[in-house]
Design a protein around this motif. Structure first.
Motif, PDB file in Angstrom:
ATOM      1  N   LEU A 152      28.147  19.987 -33.031  1.00  0.00           N
ATOM      2  CA  LEU A 152      27.518  19.726 -34.329  1.00  0.00           C
ATOM      3  C   LEU A 152      26.247  20.550 -34.504  1.00  0.00           C
ATOM      4  O   LEU A 152      25.993  21.099 -35.584  1.00  0.00           O
ATOM      5  N   ILE A 190      27.233  24.088 -35.252  1.00  0.00           N
ATOM      6  CA  ILE A 190      27.706  24.212 -36.630  1.00  0.00           C
ATOM      7  C   ILE A 190      26.518  24.202 -37.593  1.00  0.00           C
ATOM      8  O   ILE A 190      26.421  25.018 -38.509  1.00  0.00           O
ATOM      9  N   ALA A 191      25.571  23.270 -37.338  1.00  0.00           N
ATOM     10  CA  ALA A 191      24.423  23.167 -38.242  1.00  0.00           C
ATOM     11  C   ALA A 191      23.602  24.454 -38.240  1.00  0.00           C
ATOM     12  O   ALA A 191      23.011  24.817 -39.251  1.00  0.00           O
ATOM     13  N   VAL A 207      24.690  27.572 -37.774  1.00  0.00           N
ATOM     14  CA  VAL A 207      25.406  28.793 -38.162  1.00  0.00           C
ATOM     15  C   VAL A 207      24.651  29.622 -39.214  1.00  0.00           C
ATOM     16  O   VAL A 207      24.427  30.813 -39.033  1.00  0.00           O
ATOM     17  N   PRO A 208      24.225  29.010 -40.342  1.00  0.00           N
ATOM     18  CA  PRO A 208      23.614  29.841 -41.397  1.00  0.00           C
ATOM     19  C   PRO A 208      22.351  30.559 -40.954  1.00  0.00           C
ATOM     20  O   PRO A 208      21.975  31.557 -41.546  1.00  0.00           O
ATOM     21  N   TYR A 209      21.704  30.041 -39.927  1.00  0.00           N
ATOM     22  CA  TYR A 209      20.462  30.671 -39.497  1.00  0.00           C
ATOM     23  C   TYR A 209      20.726  31.877 -38.606  1.00  0.00           C
ATOM     24  O   TYR A 209      19.813  32.636 -38.288  1.00  0.00           O
ATOM     25  N   PHE A 235      31.773  34.301 -35.771  1.00  0.00           N
ATOM     26  CA  PHE A 235      31.551  32.905 -36.160  1.00  0.00           C
ATOM     27  C   PHE A 235      32.842  32.294 -36.704  1.00  0.00           C
ATOM     28  O   PHE A 235      33.170  31.137 -36.414  1.00  0.00           O
ATOM     29  N   PHE A 280      34.506  29.027 -35.167  1.00  0.00           N
ATOM     30  CA  PHE A 280      34.646  27.851 -36.027  1.00  0.00           C
ATOM     31  C   PHE A 280      36.122  27.450 -36.130  1.00  0.00           C
ATOM     32  O   PHE A 280      36.473  26.271 -36.073  1.00  0.00           O
ATOM     33  N   PHE A 291      37.109  25.610 -33.213  1.00  0.00           N
ATOM     34  CA  PHE A 291      36.703  24.203 -33.307  1.00  0.00           C
ATOM     35  C   PHE A 291      37.652  23.412 -34.198  1.00  0.00           C
ATOM     36  O   PHE A 291      38.145  22.349 -33.812  1.00  0.00           O
TER      37      PHE A 291
END
Ligand code: HEM
Lengths: 252, 332
Positions: free
Chosen positions: B158, B161-162, B164-166, B293, B297, B300
């Motif tokens: 988690l 996943i949280a 990823v955008p960074y 990524f 992902f 996952f």
């Protein structure tokens, strides 16, 4: 009816009809404040002057409307959240979170209460659907890369919403107090016991004892009907606000 | 503008009639310079324009012409690409809500939510299963330490996943499924790769249990092992907590074979297979960071789906692997 408009004498029925029409349109105006949205101005007002609709912008790129981009999944997540809130509130009228009463309440709901079984089914299937839909929404956002700056934070809010969705569903699972719910939650909370360093403490905190009993039921109930829904509602508000502020990624 | 009028017509035909703005689109000639006194005529035109087409009511301008890209006059923003939320978006939302309300009503009218006997702590059902969306974790639990499967792996996943955008800050567009054709290929590859390894690993652990193998490799000897359990007292936590005479901490020893089978092997497998996936998509597809990524992902998502299905449908009595378990009646 035969009376013409120009006629000085009017049929009393016409007078009543006209008066009610005038009253009706005054009531309509008092609520919506603009006429039926069919011009650019009234269409903008329709979204702008309505507290629910103003979550939307007034205009949008046509390309953003493409259903194969979002598959409506974010909206559906919210839809199921609303369905669960309404059906959940109705269920609360009949359900008492006590180990001696809960199971019988569910039985009564299924056999005695009008449409009770239907209500319970809706809440159950809606909950499963919400878990699936929220997960798929996350996949949609990921695969369209819609988390790009400035949307990073909203993605994090989304991850929290996913966790809340799981927790909401799991906390509700215990409430019917049947064999299925009892043992599913026993298995689930035993996982918490395996947490490194603080396992037994975490489990104790979660179920208020060493095994699932009245304390666990009241904790799960309170989390399920108040704490988690409130947290989810707040985060959904933040989520929507950010979609508006950061701009929607589709159709660029 | 070398277009013949025929070509031009063909191009206009490609545009949906709605978007053309006018029932009889004016032929292309560039807009004539406006005459000096136009107040009345403009107002009149606006009025006519409003009434002609429902779409036009949604915007204050109209599409005059569609011109070639290299033409001298390039409209930067095509007017009709902007529409009003009422009714265009709201109609979609409304229809979607109706369809799903009806579906949910029909489902709820015909399929009843399960209700078993009253909860009985004395009577443990076999198998005892968590709700389906946690059966992926319950499946992991069979192959590694409970803390690893139930807490550490989900938390780390988690968090990753949280974040990823960074970290996905490279070039490339947003708003397109899988970003590129290469991205799509990477996702398909990763799905196949992950499915293959998961089925292989689950089958391996079913037929040649790693725990048994490790037990024979590292026979249990008194006192041999690692210090793994350290308990820390928490206020309001476990009231039976008793610190060891040695101090505040309560420690215990885990044998080597368990450390191998429940920690070292599963962690290594996860890291090695993820690493291999990254190397493969780089080599095979020339993947950039976004593709990597996407590969991870997808790994996952596919693992989540497969372990959920295996845990739900193929785990029977005592969580033993059972090809036909799904065929028996199992409440949701
Ligand atoms: C209760 C759960 C959730 C609700 C009600 C919800 C609702 C929405 C809605 C209505 C939108 C507008 C666009 C669309 O429909 O796709 C949206 C966008 C978005 N959501 Fe969610 N969402 C939820 C969970 C999540 C999750 C789990 C994630 C990711 C982990 C996420 C990340 C995002 C992001 C980044 C956007 C902006 C996308 C864009 O601009 O294209 N949301 N959400």
């Amino acid at each position: 009816m035969a009376t013409k408009k120009s006629s000085p004498r009017r049929n009393p029925l016409d007078q009543v009809m006209q008066a009610s029409a005038a009253f009706g349109s005054r009531v309509y105006k008092s609520v919506f404040r603009h006429s039926w949205p069919d011009s650019a101005r009234t269409r903008s007002l329709a979204t702008m002057s309505n507290v629910f609709l103003h979550l939307h912008p007034t205009t949008i790129r046509r390309a953003s409307l493409k259903v194969t981009y979002t598959f409506c999944l974010g909206g559906l997540s919210f839809f199921f959240f609303l369905v669960l809130t309404v059906s959940g509130v109705l269920l609360m009228f009949y359900y008492v979170p006590s180990v001696t009463q809960a199971y019988q309440d569910i039985k009564d709901l299924q056999t005695v209460v009008f449409a009770g079984q239907f209500l319970r089914n809706m809440h159950r299937w809606g909950a499963h659907a919400m878990v699936i839909v929220v997960f798929l929404h996350m996949c949609r956002v990921f695969y369209t890369r819609a988390y790009r700056p400035p949307r990073e934070f909203n993605w994090v809010v989304g991850v929290l919403l996913l966790v809340l969705t799981f927790l909401l569903s799991f906390s509700g699972y215990l409430l019917p107090w049947d064999q299925l719910s009892f043992w599913a939650v026993t298995v689930g909370t035993n996982i918490a016991k395996a947490t490194p360093f603080v396992g037994p403490e975490a489990q104790f905190l979660l179920i208020g004892g060493y095994e699932i009993g009245q304390n666990a039921l009241i904790r799960f109930y309170t989390l399920h009907v108040i704490a988690l829904p409130l947290a989810a509602a707040v985060l959904i508000a933040v989520h929507f606000w950010r979609v508006r502020k950061d701009g929607f990624s589709g159709g660029l | 503008m070398a277009d013949t009028s025929q070509e031009r017509q063909a191009k206009q035909d490609q545009i949906p009639a709605q978007a053309q703005g006018q029932p009889t689109p004016a032929p292309i000639p560039a807009p004539a310079p406006a005459p000096a006194d136009t107040t009345n005529r403009r107002a009149e035109a606006r009025r006519r324009h409003d009434a002609s087409n429902p779409l036009d009511k949604a915007r204050p301008h109209r599409l005059l012409a569609v011109v070639k890209k290299e033409a001298s006059f390039i409209p930067t923003k095509e007017p009709s690409t902007i529409v009003h939320v009422w009714p265009h978006l709201l109609m979609i939302e409304f229809l979607c809500a109706i369809v799903f309300t009806v579906t949910l009503f029909i489902t709820s009218a015909f399929i009843n939510a399960p209700l078993e006997d009253l909860a009985n702590p004395e009577k443990t059902p076999n198998p005892s299963k968590a709700p389906w969306y946690f059966l992926n974790l319950q499946e992991l639990l069979l192959h590694m330490d409970g803390g690893l499967a139930g807490v550490i792996v989900p938390t780390v996943v988690l968090l990753m996943i949280a974040l990823v955008p960074y970290f996905d800050l490279g070039p490339g567009q947003m708003g397109r499924w899988f970003t590129s054709e290469r991205g799509k290929a990477v996702v398909i590859f990763s799905s196949i790769y992950t499915s293959f390894w998961l089925f292989f690993l689950i089958a391996l652990d079913v037929f040649f249990p790693v725990k048994t193998m490790m037990k024979s490799l590292f026979p249990d000897e008194q006192g041999r092992g690692l210090l793994t359990q350290i308990k820390i007292p928490i206020p309001g936590g476990d009231p039976t907590y008793e610190p060891t005479p040695a101090g505040m901490l309560n420690v215990s020893i885990t044998p080597v074979d368990i450390i191998m089978s429940n920690w070292i092997i599963p962690i290594s497998v996860i890291i090695v297979l993820s690493g291999l996936l990254v190397v493969l998509v780089k080599k095979r597809f020339g993947a950039d960071r976004r593709d990597i990524f996407q590969a991870l992902f997808t790994g996952f998502v596919v693992s989540f789906a497969i372990t959920t299905v295996v845990g739900t449908a193929l785990r029977g009595y005592g969580q033993e692997f059972d090809w036909l378990w799904w065929a028996f009646k199992r409440p949701l």
